[in-house]
Write a protein that holds these residues in place. Structure first.
Motif, PDB file in Angstrom:
ATOM      1  N   ALA A 146       0.848  -1.193   0.000  1.00 34.62           N
ATOM      2  CA  ALA A 146       0.000   0.000   0.000  1.00 34.62           C
ATOM      3  C   ALA A 146       0.879   1.237   0.000  1.00 34.62           C
ATOM      4  N   ILE A 147       0.693   2.088  -1.004  1.00 28.88           N
ATOM      5  CA  ILE A 147       1.368   3.386  -1.028  1.00 28.88           C
ATOM      6  C   ILE A 147       0.437   4.394  -0.367  1.00 28.88           C
ATOM      7  N   VAL A 148       0.956   5.064   0.652  1.00 25.40           N
ATOM      8  CA  VAL A 148       0.168   6.036   1.400  1.00 25.40           C
ATOM      9  C   VAL A 148       0.800   7.411   1.207  1.00 25.40           C
ATOM     10  N   ASP A 149       0.072   8.305   0.558  1.00 22.95           N
ATOM     11  CA  ASP A 149       0.541   9.660   0.271  1.00 22.95           C
ATOM     12  C   ASP A 149      -0.116  10.613   1.269  1.00 22.95           C
ATOM     13  N   ILE A 150       0.650  11.013   2.299  1.00 12.21           N
ATOM     14  CA  ILE A 150       0.120  11.937   3.305  1.00 12.21           C
ATOM     15  C   ILE A 150       0.552  13.342   2.914  1.00 12.21           C
ATOM     16  N   GLY A 151      -0.366  14.083   2.336  1.00 15.76           N
ATOM     17  CA  GLY A 151      -0.069  15.437   1.900  1.00 15.76           C
ATOM     18  C   GLY A 151      -0.491  16.454   2.935  1.00 15.76           C
ATOM     19  N   GLY A 232       3.006  -4.616   3.383  1.00 16.98           N
ATOM     20  CA  GLY A 232       3.878  -3.494   3.698  1.00 16.98           C
ATOM     21  C   GLY A 232       3.250  -2.172   3.299  1.00 16.98           C
ATOM     22  N   ILE A 233       3.589  -1.112   4.034  1.00 12.01           N
ATOM     23  CA  ILE A 233       3.097   0.233   3.767  1.00 12.01           C
ATOM     24  C   ILE A 233       4.278   1.109   3.367  1.00 12.01           C
ATOM     25  N   TYR A 234       4.099   1.913   2.320  1.00 10.29           N
ATOM     26  CA  TYR A 234       5.160   2.760   1.794  1.00 10.29           C
ATOM     27  C   TYR A 234       4.679   4.211   1.823  1.00 10.29           C
ATOM     28  N   LEU A 235       5.359   5.031   2.605  1.00 12.25           N
ATOM     29  CA  LEU A 235       4.920   6.403   2.853  1.00 12.25           C
ATOM     30  C   LEU A 235       5.576   7.393   1.900  1.00 12.25           C
ATOM     31  N   VAL A 236       4.767   8.306   1.363  1.00 14.02           N
ATOM     32  CA  VAL A 236       5.275   9.430   0.583  1.00 14.02           C
ATOM     33  C   VAL A 236       4.464  10.668   0.973  1.00 14.02           C
ATOM     34  N   GLY A 237       4.881  11.839   0.477  1.00 12.93           N
ATOM     35  CA  GLY A 237       4.191  13.081   0.793  1.00 12.93           C
ATOM     36  C   GLY A 237       4.951  13.883   1.835  1.00 12.93           C
ATOM     37  N   GLY A 238       4.816  15.203   1.752  1.00 15.78           N
ATOM     38  CA  GLY A 238       5.583  16.094   2.612  1.00 15.78           C
ATOM     39  C   GLY A 238       5.389  15.861   4.097  1.00 15.78           C
ATOM     40  N   THR A 239       4.176  15.490   4.508  1.00 15.45           N
ATOM     41  CA  THR A 239       3.913  15.277   5.937  1.00 15.45           C
ATOM     42  C   THR A 239       4.736  14.127   6.497  1.00 15.45           C
ATOM     43  N   CYS A 240       5.115  13.184   5.635  1.00 15.87           N
ATOM     44  CA  CYS A 240       5.893  12.027   6.081  1.00 15.87           C
ATOM     45  C   CYS A 240       7.351  12.384   6.384  1.00 15.87           C
ATOM     46  N   CYS A 241       7.737  13.637   6.126  1.00 15.18           N
ATOM     47  CA  CYS A 241       9.087  14.069   6.511  1.00 15.18           C
ATOM     48  C   CYS A 241       9.248  14.092   8.028  1.00 15.18           C
ATOM     49  N   LEU A 242       8.147  14.058   8.765  1.00 18.38           N
ATOM     50  CA  LEU A 242       8.195  14.011  10.229  1.00 18.38           C
ATOM     51  C   LEU A 242       8.936  12.756  10.670  1.00 18.38           C
ATOM     52  N   GLN A 243      10.064  12.943  11.333  1.00 18.66           N
ATOM     53  CA  GLN A 243      10.892  11.812  11.750  1.00 18.66           C
ATOM     54  C   GLN A 243      10.160  10.976  12.790  1.00 18.66           C
ATOM     55  N   GLY A 244      10.100   9.684  12.543  1.00 18.57           N
ATOM     56  CA  GLY A 244       9.469   8.771  13.476  1.00 18.57           C
ATOM     57  C   GLY A 244       8.028   8.441  13.156  1.00 18.57           C
ATOM     58  N   ILE A 245       7.428   9.124  12.160  1.00 25.34           N
ATOM     59  CA  ILE A 245       6.031   8.861  11.830  1.00 25.34           C
ATOM     60  C   ILE A 245       5.843   7.427  11.349  1.00 25.34           C
ATOM     61  N   GLU A 246       6.854   6.907  10.640  1.00 30.04           N
ATOM     62  CA  GLU A 246       6.740   5.546  10.121  1.00 30.04           C
ATOM     63  C   GLU A 246       6.677   4.513  11.241  1.00 30.04           C
ATOM     64  N   GLN A 261      14.140   8.616   1.910  1.00 30.85           N
ATOM     65  CA  GLN A 261      14.840   9.635   2.688  1.00 30.85           C
ATOM     66  C   GLN A 261      14.120  10.979   2.643  1.00 30.85           C
ATOM     67  N   ASN A 262      13.620  11.372   1.467  1.00 32.04           N
ATOM     68  CA  ASN A 262      12.860  12.613   1.352  1.00 32.04           C
ATOM     69  C   ASN A 262      11.547  12.316   0.636  1.00 32.04           C
ATOM     70  N   PRO A 263      10.502  12.002   1.396  1.00 35.04           N
ATOM     71  CA  PRO A 263       9.235  11.606   0.777  1.00 35.04           C
ATOM     72  C   PRO A 263       8.484  12.729   0.079  1.00 35.04           C
ATOM     73  N   MET A 264       8.906  13.993   0.306  1.00 36.73           N
ATOM     74  CA  MET A 264       8.194  15.129  -0.282  1.00 36.73           C
ATOM     75  C   MET A 264       8.267  15.151  -1.805  1.00 36.73           C
ATOM     76  N   PHE A 265       9.376  14.666  -2.370  1.00 36.05           N
ATOM     77  CA  PHE A 265       9.581  14.803  -3.809  1.00 36.05           C
ATOM     78  C   PHE A 265       9.237  13.548  -4.608  1.00 36.05           C
ATOM     79  N   VAL A 266       8.795  12.485  -3.941  1.00 32.89           N
ATOM     80  CA  VAL A 266       8.509  11.231  -4.650  1.00 32.89           C
ATOM     81  C   VAL A 266       7.341  11.395  -5.615  1.00 32.89           C
ATOM     82  N   THR A 267       6.248  11.993  -5.136  1.00 32.54           N
ATOM     83  CA  THR A 267       5.067  12.131  -5.998  1.00 32.54           C
ATOM     84  C   THR A 267       5.308  13.052  -7.193  1.00 32.54           C
ATOM     85  N   PRO A 268       5.883  14.267  -7.008  1.00 33.24           N
ATOM     86  CA  PRO A 268       6.134  15.093  -8.206  1.00 33.24           C
ATOM     87  C   PRO A 268       7.054  14.431  -9.218  1.00 33.24           C
TER      88      PRO A 268
END
Length: 280
Positions: A146-151, A232-246, A261-268
């Motif tokens: 599951a890809i989870v995009d937390i924007g 498995g869950i795969y996090l992307v999106g700027g909000t996922c930059c919060l360390q420890g959220i995973e 490492q930097n989930p903010m730029f994966v989607t663009p």
């Protein structure tokens, strides 16, 4: 973990290369350029790839033109995308013609036309319009999970099986809600809370404060994946930059949870990888 690391290798390198060209664009001759336009709740990001789909330039700007995945300031969105486009064209000494865009899953009937008109209004020919988690997988290359995009405004979910998207969903909980919780807890303005959230030095301190809203995100994920065999869950999106959220999401869902490492730029970047020279 080795399989996950190898799956992330392409994505990590792509993001690393993109981060470098944001500050130092590569202005070489390319037969065509492909642009990904990501209209986020907090940031608008443009990612430019060359004819071989390698990053050559990028730009982003804080914006309040989207709310809960919907364009609320149409004119403002066009203006910012046009300005970022012109900025990158100047740096690359070329015209950027083709662009792809994305929007939260489940909002196509409501907002697809607005997104398309924003991109066209900024001077692009739009070649592809897809949902954000599916776009992200062009960079992640996940076969199952599951890809989870937390924007900024929403959490989008795409479930993949054998490399195919079999389910998508989107719910309004994201970084905006994180900032509201911080603003209330620390008696800050929304903008100050948002800035406080973005400083990695504050992340350890903020995790306990944000636990309830992270648990809400986790419950959204658990609800939507409950009828599928997700390993498995795969996090992307700027909000996922919060360390420890995973780690908190993994604990709440009971599933291994990974993020680049930097989930903010994966989607663009994934959006740009879906761009072609064939106009919609």
């Amino acid at each position: 973990m080795e399989t996950v690391n190898s799956a992330f290798q392409y994505c990590e390198q792509l993001v690393h290369d993109f981060e470098k060209v944001i500050t130092k664009p590569i202005a070489h001759q390319s037969a065509v350029y492909y642009t990904g336009v990501d209209l986020g709740t907090a940031y608008i990001v443009l990612a430019v790839l060359d004819e071989h789909y390698r990053p050559v330039a990028g730009a982003y700007r804080f914006a309040n033109v989207v709310k809960d995945g919907m364009v609320v300031d149409y004119v403002g969105a066009i203006r910012i995308v046009r300005e970022l486009k012109q900025e990158l064209e100047q740096k690359l000494d070329t015209e950027l013609t083709y662009a792809a865009a994305a929007l939260p899953p489940g909002t196509f009937t409501l907002d697809a036309g607005a997104i398309k008109h924003v991109v066209q209004g900024a001077g692009f020919e739009i070649t592809s319009l897809l949902d954000e988690p599916t776009a992200a997988n062009a960079a992640l290359r996940i076969k199952d999970g599951a890809i989870v995009d937390i924007g900024g405004g929403t959490t989008g979910i795409a479930i993949l099986k054998a490399g195919k998207v079999i389910y998508v969903a989107d719910e309004p909980t994201g970084g905006t809600h994180f900032s509201l919780v911080i603003a209330g807890a620390y008696k800050l303005s929304f903008n100050d809370a948002d800035q406080y959230k973005q400083d990695p030095q504050n992340h350890r301190e903020l995790l306990p404060v944000l636990r309830p809203v992270i648990e809400k995100v986790s419950s959204i994920i658990s609800h939507h994946i409950s009828h599928y065999e997700v390993k498995g869950i795969y996090l992307v999106g700027g909000t996922c930059c919060l360390q420890g959220i995973e780690e908190l999401i993994a604990r709440q869902t009971g599933l291994p949870t990974y993020k680049p490492q930097n989930p903010m730029f994966v989607t663009p970047l994934g959006i740009a990888l879906n761009c072609t020279s064939e106009i919609l």
